[in-house]
Design an enzyme around this catalytic site. Sequence first.
Site, PDB file in Angstrom:
ATOM      1  N   ARG A  54      33.994   9.704 -17.836  1.00 14.15           N
ATOM      2  CA  ARG A  54      32.978  10.475 -18.558  1.00 14.15           C
ATOM      3  C   ARG A  54      32.951  11.882 -17.958  1.00 14.15           C
ATOM      4  O   ARG A  54      33.079  12.062 -16.746  1.00 14.15           O
ATOM      5  CB  ARG A  54      31.599   9.821 -18.449  1.00 14.15           C
ATOM      6  CG  ARG A  54      30.509  10.575 -19.205  1.00 14.15           C
ATOM      7  CD  ARG A  54      29.245   9.734 -19.425  1.00 14.15           C
ATOM      8  NE  ARG A  54      28.502   9.431 -18.210  1.00 14.15           N
ATOM      9  CZ  ARG A  54      28.467   8.229 -17.640  1.00 14.15           C
ATOM     10  NH1 ARG A  54      29.159   7.232 -18.142  1.00 14.15           N
ATOM     11  NH2 ARG A  54      27.752   8.027 -16.542  1.00 14.15           N
TER      12      ARG A  54
ATOM     13  N   HIS B  80      24.903   2.689 -16.695  1.00 10.75           N
ATOM     14  CA  HIS B  80      23.788   3.004 -15.811  1.00 10.75           C
ATOM     15  C   HIS B  80      23.910   2.235 -14.498  1.00 10.75           C
ATOM     16  O   HIS B  80      22.929   1.704 -13.978  1.00 10.75           O
ATOM     17  CB  HIS B  80      22.452   2.689 -16.498  1.00 10.75           C
ATOM     18  CG  HIS B  80      22.117   3.649 -17.596  1.00 10.75           C
ATOM     19  ND1 HIS B  80      21.077   3.440 -18.487  1.00 10.75           N
ATOM     20  CD2 HIS B  80      22.682   4.830 -17.961  1.00 10.75           C
ATOM     21  CE1 HIS B  80      21.018   4.442 -19.350  1.00 10.75           C
ATOM     22  NE2 HIS B  80      21.989   5.295 -19.048  1.00 10.75           N
TER      23      HIS B  80
ATOM     24  N   GLU C 164      28.581  14.868 -23.339  1.00 10.97           N
ATOM     25  CA  GLU C 164      29.093  13.874 -22.389  1.00 10.97           C
ATOM     26  C   GLU C 164      29.936  12.783 -23.058  1.00 10.97           C
ATOM     27  O   GLU C 164      29.559  11.612 -23.065  1.00 10.97           O
ATOM     28  CB  GLU C 164      27.946  13.237 -21.608  1.00 10.97           C
ATOM     29  CG  GLU C 164      26.809  12.693 -22.463  1.00 10.97           C
ATOM     30  CD  GLU C 164      25.744  12.004 -21.626  1.00 10.97           C
ATOM     31  OE1 GLU C 164      26.107  11.119 -20.818  1.00 10.97           O
ATOM     32  OE2 GLU C 164      24.563  12.345 -21.781  1.00 10.97           O
TER      33      GLU C 164
ATOM     34  N   HIS D 235      16.280  13.089 -20.388  1.00 11.49           N
ATOM     35  CA  HIS D 235      16.424  12.813 -21.817  1.00 11.49           C
ATOM     36  C   HIS D 235      15.154  13.390 -22.446  1.00 11.49           C
ATOM     37  O   HIS D 235      14.162  12.677 -22.621  1.00 11.49           O
ATOM     38  CB  HIS D 235      16.545  11.317 -22.087  1.00 11.49           C
ATOM     39  CG  HIS D 235      17.878  10.743 -21.725  1.00 11.49           C
ATOM     40  ND1 HIS D 235      18.670  10.068 -22.620  1.00 11.49           N
ATOM     41  CD2 HIS D 235      18.591  10.767 -20.569  1.00 11.49           C
ATOM     42  CE1 HIS D 235      19.788   9.679 -22.034  1.00 11.49           C
ATOM     43  NE2 HIS D 235      19.757  10.096 -20.769  1.00 11.49           N
TER      44      HIS D 235
ATOM     45  N   HIS E 185      28.014   5.063 -26.314  1.00  8.59           N
ATOM     46  CA  HIS E 185      26.828   5.916 -26.249  1.00  8.59           C
ATOM     47  C   HIS E 185      27.011   7.177 -27.093  1.00  8.59           C
ATOM     48  O   HIS E 185      28.080   7.429 -27.660  1.00  8.59           O
ATOM     49  CB  HIS E 185      26.511   6.286 -24.793  1.00  8.59           C
ATOM     50  CG  HIS E 185      27.620   6.999 -24.082  1.00  8.59           C
ATOM     51  ND1 HIS E 185      27.905   8.338 -24.269  1.00  8.59           N
ATOM     52  CD2 HIS E 185      28.519   6.557 -23.154  1.00  8.59           C
ATOM     53  CE1 HIS E 185      28.915   8.694 -23.493  1.00  8.59           C
ATOM     54  NE2 HIS E 185      29.316   7.631 -22.814  1.00  8.59           N
TER      55      HIS E 185
ATOM     56  N   ASP F 214       0.816  -1.211   0.000  1.00  2.00           N
ATOM     57  CA  ASP F 214       0.000   0.000   0.000  1.00  2.00           C
ATOM     58  C   ASP F 214       0.853   1.266   0.000  1.00  2.00           C
ATOM     59  O   ASP F 214       0.370   2.359   0.308  1.00  2.00           O
ATOM     60  CB  ASP F 214      -0.956   0.019   1.191  1.00  2.00           C
ATOM     61  CG  ASP F 214      -0.235   0.104   2.533  1.00  2.00           C
ATOM     62  OD1 ASP F 214       0.994  -0.130   2.549  1.00  2.00           O
ATOM     63  OD2 ASP F 214      -0.896   0.408   3.541  1.00  2.00           O
TER      64      ASP F 214
ATOM     65  N   ASP G 119      27.468  10.522 -11.827  1.00  2.67           N
ATOM     66  CA  ASP G 119      26.527  11.060 -12.819  1.00  2.67           C
ATOM     67  C   ASP G 119      25.231  11.317 -12.053  1.00  2.67           C
ATOM     68  O   ASP G 119      24.485  10.395 -11.753  1.00  2.67           O
ATOM     69  CB  ASP G 119      26.323  10.045 -13.939  1.00  2.67           C
ATOM     70  CG  ASP G 119      25.441  10.565 -15.074  1.00  2.67           C
ATOM     71  OD1 ASP G 119      24.673  11.521 -14.845  1.00  2.67           O
ATOM     72  OD2 ASP G 119      25.506  10.001 -16.177  1.00  2.67           O
TER      73      ASP G 119
ATOM     74  N   TYR H 200      35.556   3.870 -21.914  1.00  2.00           N
ATOM     75  CA  TYR H 200      35.331   2.811 -20.934  1.00  2.00           C
ATOM     76  C   TYR H 200      36.041   1.537 -21.373  1.00  2.00           C
ATOM     77  O   TYR H 200      35.891   1.093 -22.523  1.00  2.00           O
ATOM     78  CB  TYR H 200      33.836   2.528 -20.791  1.00  2.00           C
ATOM     79  CG  TYR H 200      32.990   3.779 -20.723  1.00  2.00           C
ATOM     80  CD1 TYR H 200      32.687   4.378 -19.499  1.00  2.00           C
ATOM     81  CD2 TYR H 200      32.521   4.388 -21.883  1.00  2.00           C
ATOM     82  CE1 TYR H 200      31.924   5.532 -19.437  1.00  2.00           C
ATOM     83  CE2 TYR H 200      31.759   5.544 -21.838  1.00  2.00           C
ATOM     84  CZ  TYR H 200      31.467   6.113 -20.615  1.00  2.00           C
ATOM     85  OH  TYR H 200      30.720   7.262 -20.562  1.00  2.00           O
TER      86      TYR H 200
ATOM     87  N   ASP I 195      21.937  17.755 -15.553  1.00  2.00           N
ATOM     88  CA  ASP I 195      22.572  16.453 -15.733  1.00  2.00           C
ATOM     89  C   ASP I 195      24.088  16.668 -15.833  1.00  2.00           C
ATOM     90  O   ASP I 195      24.568  17.223 -16.814  1.00  2.00           O
ATOM     91  CB  ASP I 195      22.023  15.814 -17.012  1.00  2.00           C
ATOM     92  CG  ASP I 195      22.476  14.371 -17.203  1.00  2.00           C
ATOM     93  OD1 ASP I 195      23.185  13.846 -16.333  1.00  2.00           O
ATOM     94  OD2 ASP I 195      22.123  13.777 -18.235  1.00  2.00           O
TER      95      ASP I 195
ATOM     96  N   HIS J  11      22.283  14.511 -25.376  1.00  2.00           N
ATOM     97  CA  HIS J  11      20.847  14.336 -25.542  1.00  2.00           C
ATOM     98  C   HIS J  11      20.156  15.624 -25.151  1.00  2.00           C
ATOM     99  O   HIS J  11      20.706  16.450 -24.406  1.00  2.00           O
ATOM    100  CB  HIS J  11      20.340  13.161 -24.696  1.00  2.00           C
ATOM    101  CG  HIS J  11      20.721  13.247 -23.234  1.00  2.00           C
ATOM    102  ND1 HIS J  11      20.073  14.083 -22.340  1.00  2.00           N
ATOM    103  CD2 HIS J  11      21.687  12.622 -22.518  1.00  2.00           C
ATOM    104  CE1 HIS J  11      20.621  13.951 -21.144  1.00  2.00           C
ATOM    105  NE2 HIS J  11      21.607  13.079 -21.228  1.00  2.00           N
TER     106      HIS J  11
ATOM    107  N   GLU K 186      30.491  15.397 -18.294  1.00  2.00           N
ATOM    108  CA  GLU K 186      29.211  15.842 -18.863  1.00  2.00           C
ATOM    109  C   GLU K 186      28.829  17.218 -18.344  1.00  2.00           C
ATOM    110  O   GLU K 186      28.894  17.480 -17.141  1.00  2.00           O
ATOM    111  CB  GLU K 186      28.120  14.836 -18.504  1.00  2.00           C
ATOM    112  CG  GLU K 186      26.739  15.200 -19.015  1.00  2.00           C
ATOM    113  CD  GLU K 186      25.692  14.157 -18.635  1.00  2.00           C
ATOM    114  OE1 GLU K 186      24.653  14.094 -19.303  1.00  2.00           O
ATOM    115  OE2 GLU K 186      25.932  13.411 -17.655  1.00  2.00           O
TER     116      GLU K 186
END
Length: 461
Positions: A422, A258, A400, A376, A365, A42, A275, A404, A286, A369, A424
């Site tokens: 990375r 991710h 970004e 996004h 990637h 609930d 990130d 890797y 972002d 974006h 960004e």
Amino acid sequence: MIPLFFKKSLYSKRRKDFSENLEPGRDLCVLFTQPERTRSFDGHFPFRPDNNFLYLTGFAEPQSVMLLWREDGAPRGKSSKIIFKMGVLPRDRTMEQWNGYRYGVEGAKKLCEANDAFDFSELKTQIQNWLSQVPSPGKRPRIFSNCFEYPEWKIHLDRIVENFHPPHRSKIQPLEGILDCRHWIGKSRLVKSKEEIENMRKSSDINVQAHLEVMKGIRPGMMEYEAQALAENVFVKNGAANAYNSICATGSNATILHYNFNSSRMKEGQLFLIDAGCEYQFFTSDITRTLPVSGKYSDKQRALMEIVSAAQQTAFKMSKPGQSLAKIHESVSDTLIDGLKDLKIMKGKTSAIRSSGEHRVYYPHGTGHWLGMDVHDACPYLDSKGNPLKLETGMIFTVEPGLYFLKDEKSVSEEWRGLGVRIEDDILITSRGYENLTEDLPRTANEIEKFMKRKNSSFQS
């Protein structure tokens, strides 16, 4: 009680612009907000309105719907009249004591300056009345909706219209179909208004503060979730919320794009990739930074940072009206490939490597974006002819680049394996080029090392 965050005139203009896609006397827009979601048993996830619904109405309560159409028969040279209705939850003293204030039918009508408002439970009657009375004779009516994003609303709308069978002797035509309208709104959301840009500046400023806290606070032995707490504490203190699940990845976890577990311990000599973005009054930011846990990069780590930094600078220089994200990505890929060639990780002609996609093992990637109400942002990347969209003043997107090397990547020597970098930032296109909304946050290896000498975080674990 959630007010409108912008002037009513802005929402009215958006609805007017959107209505130009609808054929007078034929088309009805039925736009739902997002359904409430159960977290477990609930307990519910915090309610977040559908962004397209929010964009056109500003209304942030659950179980709401917008009806919009244009009347037929306008005089020559005149715009057809726009009819705008809101379906909302009614006032309910008991439910409001449990879940908070509701505007109700009259409150929503006044707040949104709608032609009319109705109890959400009357949606079936409202739509069937429209189908029977509004469409011009000889025209098969169409319904445009965002219900395809929400199965429960699609089922609900299908059930409403399935019993609409106009008699053959009448002039009323059967429904032609239910069609998707999200692409129209997404196109409108590409160019931000000055009000939207100010919200995104605020979101970016809060996010920069959050990342600064992480830079000051991380240390060997800290858990990833502790760094997450450093950032998200700043979000909450400034009236913002997470725009997405924070990625706090140390060591080889940084090679997982991710990564969301945030449960490993930072070790001396490792990299830490964060990130994280926040949402302020429904507008997002972002940012990604890759930091040395010990405060200083190793030679290999610095080499990757410098390549990625150079790639980001390539993107910055190209960010101006008339350019495209596709072309920026192509040039950034070339810069990364050249860097990998310098490290003897790749060899061959740069353009040939890019065309073959061989480099995507290390850069899987895109370079950026759209950014806005969604992190996004739900906006198109191609124009009506299928070509990459040209950048215009007021568009906002991320830059970004990254590299890797998975911990079991056999194409590189062991010394590179498990490293992920990375960087960004958030870019606003201006008439003169671009503005980096997150400029105040250190990004190069030298800038980060210099800043991280300051170890006095305001957050105590």
